[in-house]
Design an enzyme around this catalytic site. Structure first.
Site, PDB file in Angstrom:
ATOM      1  N   LYS A  32       0.812  -1.206   0.000  1.00  0.00           N
ATOM      2  CA  LYS A  32       0.000   0.000   0.000  1.00  0.00           C
ATOM      3  C   LYS A  32       0.859   1.275   0.000  1.00  0.00           C
ATOM      4  CE  LYS A  32      -1.562   0.832   3.921  1.00  0.00           C
ATOM      5  NZ  LYS A  32      -1.868   1.771   4.977  1.00  0.00           N
ATOM      6  N   ASP A 216      -4.558   8.226   2.954  1.00  0.00           N
ATOM      7  CA  ASP A 216      -4.163   6.895   3.411  1.00  0.00           C
ATOM      8  C   ASP A 216      -5.177   6.396   4.452  1.00  0.00           C
ATOM      9  OD1 ASP A 216      -2.620   4.669   3.654  1.00  0.00           O
ATOM     10  OD2 ASP A 216      -1.091   5.576   4.931  1.00  0.00           O
ATOM     11  N   GLU A 217      -5.321   5.101   4.610  1.00  0.00           N
ATOM     12  CA  GLU A 217      -6.229   4.531   5.615  1.00  0.00           C
ATOM     13  C   GLU A 217      -7.626   5.154   5.533  1.00  0.00           C
ATOM     14  OE1 GLU A 217      -5.063   2.050   7.249  1.00  0.00           O
ATOM     15  OE2 GLU A 217      -3.038   2.412   8.023  1.00  0.00           O
ATOM     16  N   GLN A 247      -9.461  -3.537   7.861  1.00  0.00           N
ATOM     17  CA  GLN A 247      -8.575  -2.989   8.879  1.00  0.00           C
ATOM     18  C   GLN A 247      -9.165  -1.761   9.548  1.00  0.00           C
ATOM     19  OE1 GLN A 247      -4.205  -3.296   8.206  1.00  0.00           O
ATOM     20  NE2 GLN A 247      -4.801  -3.792   6.117  1.00  0.00           N
ATOM     21  N   ARG A 582       0.346  -8.888  10.930  1.00  0.00           N
ATOM     22  CA  ARG A 582       1.620  -8.185  11.173  1.00  0.00           C
ATOM     23  C   ARG A 582       2.790  -9.133  10.974  1.00  0.00           C
ATOM     24  NH1 ARG A 582       0.274  -4.269   9.547  1.00  0.00           N
ATOM     25  NH2 ARG A 582      -1.658  -5.371   9.155  1.00  0.00           N
TER      26      ARG A 582
END
Length: 639
Positions: A32, A216-217, A247, A582
Site C-alpha cells: 500500500k 491513506d487509511e 482494517q 503483522r
DNA sequence: CGAACTGAGATTTTT
DNA sequence: TCTCAGTTCG
C-alpha cells in the site's frame, strides 16, 4: 522509468491512473505505502509541481515514513509534496487563518487530559456533579458529535439523560476553551472544515494549490474528515484514496466504513484497483487471518494470495497464569535472539495496555532488550510541566499551562492565591505571595527572552535549571531523579528542532500532535529492541516473529459490562485480523487460564479467535515454562 | 499553605 | 494493585 518496474500489474495501474478519482483497496501487506509513494513520484516525474501534491495520513509515523521514502526516491528534500496527518494539516490551515476563527495564532492544543480537566471545570460551573455524571463519557459524547459535524449550538438532547447534561456542559466547555485560547483534537478537524465551508475564497486557495490529493487509511476517516477531503478535492476531483475495510479498527472513534464503501457513489467515474497479492506473510498466516475475518458480515469478500512459502504452523500456548504466559513468551523470544534474530524483528502484541507490565517483568528477568511502544512520555507529569513553562512563556493566556506550573516547584501559591490571581485581584494577595507571584512572572519573562536567542533544547535546559527543578529533583528520591532524567530526555528530543527555521512553532505543534508511538524510538540509539505494544498501535507495521498474547474471551475479544453489539464484535475480529497479518514468518498465540485484573483473579476461557482456527494451522507448544518462578524464589532466599 | 492520609475507581483501543 | 483527587491536620 525504473521506479515502475518493481510494481506488479495492479500496483502499476494505480500508479498510472493519475487523473480523476481512484480508490485503491489494499489488503494487509499488499504494498500500500509503496504504491502510494510511487504514485507521488510518478506524478512528479511527469512534471507535476511537487507542491501541488498532498498526502494525508492518520499518524505522524506514517507521514514521516512516506516523507522519507519520497525524499529518498527524489534525491532531494526541497520542493517536496505536503505529507501530513489530518490533524497537523488542520493546525496549519487554522494558524494561517486564525483571525477568522478568533484565536491566537499560537493557540494551545489540549490533550485528552487537559480536556478532561476543562470538562470537569465546566461541570462545576454549571453545578453538575462529576461523580454523578462521568466527565469521560461527556467528553467522548462531545467528541463524537463534533466529528459528526455538530456544534454546541446544533446539538440537541434526546431521551438519554446524559445528552441533556451534555447540552448544558458543552457550551460552557467551549467558552472555557476560548478563554484559554485553546483547541482540542476534534476542533482541529471541525474548525478547519467549518472555516473552509464558510469562506469559499480560502477554500479556493487550497483547492488550486493541491491538485492531487491522497488519503491513506481511508477506511478510518470520520464524517468530518470525509467532508473535509471532499471540499479539498471538489475542484480537480483528483483524489486517490487507499484503504482496507478489514482494517477498520477505529469506529469507536467515529471512523465510518461507509466512507470507503460509498466511494464510487461519492466520486462518479471512480476507478477501483484491488491489491490482493500479499508480499509479507506465509500462506499459513494468511490462511489463519482469513479464517478470522471471513466470519464478518459487514465486509466485501476478498482473499489475499501470496507466492510466499507455506511457512511454519502457528504456535499456540496455553498458560496456567498470566505470569507463566509472559514467561513463555520471554523464553521463546530469547531463543530467537540467541539463534541470531535481531530483537527489532520481534513484536509482542496485546489488546490492552495494562497487559504490558507483566510482560515487561518477564523481559527484565531474562535481560532482554525491549521497548514498550506507547509509554506515554509526553503525558508524564514532569515532561508536561517543562512544556508548560515553555508554552506559558510564549503564551501568557494559556491558563492551563500557567495553572500547571505556578506552584511547581512550590512557591507558596496555593488554591486561594491562584483564584485571586486569575480573578485579576492581584492586589488582594498577601505581601509574601505577591512577591512570589512577581518572581514567577519574571521567570516566565526570562524564559521567553532566553528562548528568543536560543534553540529549543537550550531553552529547555535553561528551564530545568532556572525553575529550580533540577536542584529539587536532583536531591530527591530515586523517583525524583528518574523524573529529572525524563526532563533531560526531553532536551535530547528537542535537539531535533534546533536547526529549523520556526523551531518553536514546529516544536509546539508536533509535540501536541505526537502520538506515543512516534515519540520515542526513532531518535534513540537503542532502537534494536523487541517491541511490546497494543494491536492498535501495531497497525501498518510488520515483524518477522509476532506474539499475540492474552487471547482470552472477554479480554480479546474485549468485553466490558454489557454484551458486545454485532458491530463491536466485528471490530474485534478486524483487530485480530490486523494482529495476525503483522507477522511475516511466524505467529505465536497464547492465553492464560488465570489472570489478575485489578488485583482480582479471573478464570478465563480461550478466545473464540483461537477456536476459529483449523487444527492443521496450529501446533500446541510445550507444557511448562514457569522456569523463573523458581529462580525468583532462590533470589529471595539468598538475601 | 502543604504534607499526609483516605477512598474510590480503573483497564479498551488514539489523534 | 495502583493512582489520583479530595480532605484533614499541623
Amino acid at each position: 522509468m525504473n521506479y515502475l518496474e518493481s510494481l506488479n500489474e495492479m500496483q502499476k495501474e494505480a500508479v498510472l491512473h493519475t487523473e480523476g478519482p481512484l480508490l485503491v483497496v489494499a489488503g494487509a501487506g499488499t504494498g500500500k505505502t509503496k504504491t502510494l509513494t510511487h504514485r507521488i513520484i510518478h506524478l512528479i516525474k511527469k512534471g507535476t509541481d511537487p507542491r501541488s501534491i498532498l498526502a494525508i495520513t492518520f499518524t505522524n509515523k506514517a507521514a514521516k515514513e512516506m516523507r522519507e521514502r519520497v525524499i529518498a526516491m527524489l534525491g532531494t528534500d526541497d520542493h517536496i509534496p505536503t505529507m501530513s496527518t489530518f490533524h497537523s494539516l488542520g493546525v496549519r490551515i487554522l494558524r494561517d487563518h486564525h483571525t477568522k476563527i478568533g484565536v491566537n495564532k499560537y493557540f494551545n492544543i489540549l490533550d485528552s487530559q487537559d480536556k478532561g480537566t476543562l470538562i470537569k471545570q465546566a461541570m462545576r460551573i454549571q453545578d453538575i456533579n462529576p461523580k454523578e455524571w462521568e466527565p469521560r463519557k461527556i467528553a467522548s459524547t462531545i467528541s463524537r458529535a463534533k466529528s459528526n459535524e455538530e456544534t454546541a449550538e446544533t446539538y440537541t438532547a434526546n431521551k438519554n439523560p446524559l445528552t441533556s447534561i451534555v447540552k448544558i456542559v458543552w457550551p460552557e466547555y467551549e467558552r472555557l476553551k476560548r478563554e484559554e485560547q485553546s483547541l482540542d483534537f476534534d476542533d482541529l478537524l471541525s474548525e478547519t472544515y467549518f472555516l473552509l465551508k464558510k469562506h469559499p475564497e480560502i477554500l479556493a486557495q487550497y483547492q488550486s494549490r493541491w491538485q492531487y490529493v491522497h488519503v491513506d487509511e481511508y477506511q478510518d476517516t470520520n464524517t468530518i474528515q470525509y467532508k473535509l477531503v471532499r471540499l479539498l478535492v471538489d475542484q480537480h476531483k483528483n483524489i486517490c484514496a487507499v484503504g482496507d475495510g478489514d482494517q477498520n479498527i477505529y469506529s469507536w472513534r467515529g471512523a465510518d466504513m461507509k466512507n470507503i464503501l460509498n466511494f464510487e457513489k461519492d466520486f462518479p467515474g471512480a476507478k477501483v484497483v484491488l491489491l490482493e497479492t500479499n508480499y509479507r506473510s506465509t500462506q499459513i498466516i494468511l490462511e489463519a487471518a482469513h479464517e478470522i475475518i471471513k466470519k464478518n458480515n459487514e465486509r466485501i469478500d476478498k482473499k489475499l494470495v501470496t507466492d510466499n512459502q507455506e511457512g511454519k504452523e502457528i504456535a499456540l500456548y496455553e498458560a496456567f497464569s498470566a505470569h507463566q504466559e509472559a514467561s513463555w513468551i520471554a523464553t521463546q523470544v530469547k531463543k530467537y535472539i540467541d539463534e541470531g534474530t535481531e530483537p527489532k524483528d520481534i513484536a509482542v502484541l496485546f489488546r490492552t495496555n495494562f497487559q504490558s507490565r507483566i510482560l515487561e517483568e518477564a523481559f527484565l528477568r531474562k535481560a532482554l532488550p525491549y521497548q514498550v511502544v506507547g509509554v506515554k512520555f509526553f503525558s508524564r507529569k514532569e515532561v508536561k510541566d517543562v512544556m508548560s513553562y515553555l508554552k506559558a512563556a510564549f503564551n501568557n493566556d494559556s491558563l492551563s499551562d500557567v495553572k500547571r506550573i505556578i506552584n511547581e516547584p512550590k512557591r507558596g501559591l496555593g488554591k486561594v492565591a491562584v483564584a485571586k490571581i486569575f480573578a485579576g485581584r492581584i492586589s488582594d494577595l498577601p505581601k509574601k505571595q505577591l512577591e512570589s507571584y512577581q518572581k514567577f512572572s519574571e521567570l516566565l519573562d526570562d524564559i521567553y527572552q532566553f528562548a528568543l536567542t536560543h534553540t529549543p533544547s537550550d531553552t529547555i535546559r535553561h528551564i530545568v535549571k532556572a525553575t529550580g527543578l533540577e536542584k529539587k529533583l536532583g536531591e530527591g528520591t530515586d523517583e525524583d531523579k528518574e523524573r529529572l532524567e525524563n526532563m533531560k530526555e526531553l532536551v535530547t528530543y528537542a535537539t531535533k528542532y534546533d536547526d529549523l527555521e520556526n523551531a518553536y512553532d514546529i516544536f509546539f505543534e508536533e509535540v501536541a500532535l505526537l502520538s506515543d508511538q512516534d515519540s520515542l524510538g526513532s531518535n534513540r540509539k537503542d532502537s534494536n529492541t523487541v517491541k511490546l505494544m497494543t494491536i492498535h498501535s501495531s497497525k501498518g507495521l510488520e515483524f518477522k516473529y509476532v506474539f499475540v498474547s492474552g487471547l482470552e474471551q472477554g479480554l480479546f475479544p474485549s468485553q466490558r459490562d454489557d454484551a458486545l453489539t454485532k458491530h463491536e464484535q466485528e471490530e474485534e475480529r478486524r483487530l485480530c485480523y490486523v494482529a495476525f497479518t503483522r507477522a511475516k514468518e511466524m505467529l505465536h498465540l497464547s492465553y492464560a487460564k488465570l489472570r489478575t485484573i485489578y488485583g482480582q483473579e479471573r478464570i478465563n476461557v480461550p478466545s473464540e479467535f483461537v477456536r476459529d482456527l483449523s487444527s492443521h494451522l496450529v501446533v500446541e507448544a510445550g507444557e511448562n515454562y514457569d522456569d523463573d518462578e523458581g529462580a525468583v524464589e532462590t533470589f529471595y532466599l539468598d538475601f
